[in-house]
Design a protein around this motif. Structure first.
Motif, PDB file in Angstrom:
ATOM      1  N   ALA A 137       0.426  -0.903   0.261  1.00 23.88           N
ATOM      2  CA  ALA A 137      -0.016   0.144  -0.410  1.00 23.88           C
ATOM      3  C   ALA A 137       0.921   1.437  -0.207  1.00 23.88           C
ATOM      4  CB  ALA A 137      -1.217  -0.119   1.185  1.00 23.88           C
ATOM      5  N   ASP A 138       2.063   1.436   0.849  1.00 24.73           N
ATOM      6  CA  ASP A 138       2.369   2.390   0.714  1.00 24.73           C
ATOM      7  C   ASP A 138       3.015   2.546  -0.481  1.00 24.73           C
ATOM      8  OD1 ASP A 138       1.418   2.960   4.005  1.00 24.73           O
ATOM      9  OD2 ASP A 138       3.526   2.082   4.678  1.00 24.73           O
ATOM     10  N   LEU A 139       4.307   1.810  -1.233  1.00 16.91           N
ATOM     11  CA  LEU A 139       4.487   1.871  -1.968  1.00 16.91           C
ATOM     12  C   LEU A 139       3.948   2.577  -3.130  1.00 16.91           C
ATOM     13  CD1 LEU A 139       7.372   1.847  -3.188  1.00 16.91           C
ATOM     14  CD2 LEU A 139       6.441  -0.510  -4.315  1.00 16.91           C
ATOM     15  N   ALA A 140       2.509   1.588  -3.050  1.00 18.12           N
ATOM     16  CA  ALA A 140       2.159   2.085  -4.586  1.00 18.12           C
ATOM     17  C   ALA A 140       1.342   3.754  -4.054  1.00 18.12           C
ATOM     18  CB  ALA A 140       0.618   1.702  -4.493  1.00 18.12           C
ATOM     19  N   ALA A 141       1.675   4.582  -2.718  1.00 16.39           N
ATOM     20  CA  ALA A 141       1.069   5.929  -2.238  1.00 16.39           C
ATOM     21  C   ALA A 141       2.413   6.322  -2.785  1.00 16.39           C
ATOM     22  CB  ALA A 141       0.714   6.156  -1.074  1.00 16.39           C
ATOM     23  N   TYR A 142       3.743   5.785  -2.780  1.00 14.43           N
ATOM     24  CA  TYR A 142       5.259   7.136  -2.731  1.00 14.43           C
ATOM     25  C   TYR A 142       4.783   6.977  -4.614  1.00 14.43           C
ATOM     26  CZ  TYR A 142      10.017   7.131  -4.337  1.00 14.43           C
ATOM     27  OH  TYR A 142      10.629   8.015  -4.148  1.00 14.43           O
ATOM     28  N   LEU A 143       4.364   6.029  -5.217  1.00 10.91           N
ATOM     29  CA  LEU A 143       5.281   6.244  -7.013  1.00 10.91           C
ATOM     30  C   LEU A 143       4.000   6.961  -7.404  1.00 10.91           C
ATOM     31  CD1 LEU A 143       5.523   1.989  -7.239  1.00 10.91           C
ATOM     32  CD2 LEU A 143       7.551   4.445  -7.549  1.00 10.91           C
ATOM     33  N   ALA A 144       2.023   6.924  -6.870  1.00 10.11           N
ATOM     34  CA  ALA A 144       1.146   7.741  -7.470  1.00 10.11           C
ATOM     35  C   ALA A 144       1.848   8.764  -7.113  1.00 10.11           C
ATOM     36  CB  ALA A 144       0.955   7.587  -6.276  1.00 10.11           C
ATOM     37  N   ARG A 145       2.653   9.899  -6.018  1.00  6.76           N
ATOM     38  CA  ARG A 145       2.904  10.722  -5.707  1.00  6.76           C
ATOM     39  C   ARG A 145       3.940  11.151  -7.173  1.00  6.76           C
ATOM     40  NH1 ARG A 145       3.224   9.160  -0.165  1.00  6.76           N
ATOM     41  NH2 ARG A 145       5.080   9.261  -0.126  1.00  6.76           N
TER      42      ARG A 145
END
Length: 100
Positions: free
Chosen positions: A41-49
């Motif tokens: 979840a956190d990696l997806a959020a980081y990559l989205a940013r």
């Protein structure tokens, strides 16, 4: 670093060095499970940013590493990526199988 430590002391911080934490680096299975779910979840959020990459998910990172094995692959974290993807996918499958 010394400058920052000095600033913390001037601000009233009490620094303990070295800090004796007997459990540091020791994780049990429940902590690893949480880590695997949060990693995805956190990696997806980081990559989205980031916005400027075609890599948008943990699955994308795994596929990138596979395509570039031997060239750019970071092998040290690879096992965590694979276990995270596998664990979350397995949980999603179990949940959907139980849904009426």
């Amino acid at each position: 670093m010394d400058t920052l430590i000095g600033e913390m002391k001037r601000a009233g911080a009490e620094l303990v060095d070295p800090a004796d934490i007997p459990t540091i680096g020791k994780f049990d299975e429940s902590e690893l499970t949480v880590f695997y779910y949060e990693l995805k979840a956190d990696l997806a959020a980081y990559l989205a940013r980031r916005g400027n990459t075609s890599v948008k998910s943990l699955k994308d990172v795994i596929e990138f590493n596979e395509r570039n094995r031997g060239r750019r692959c970071l092998t040290s974290g690879r096992i965590f990526f694979l276990k995270s993807e596998q664990k979350v996918r397995s949980a999603q499958k179990n949940i959907s199988m139980r849904w009426p």
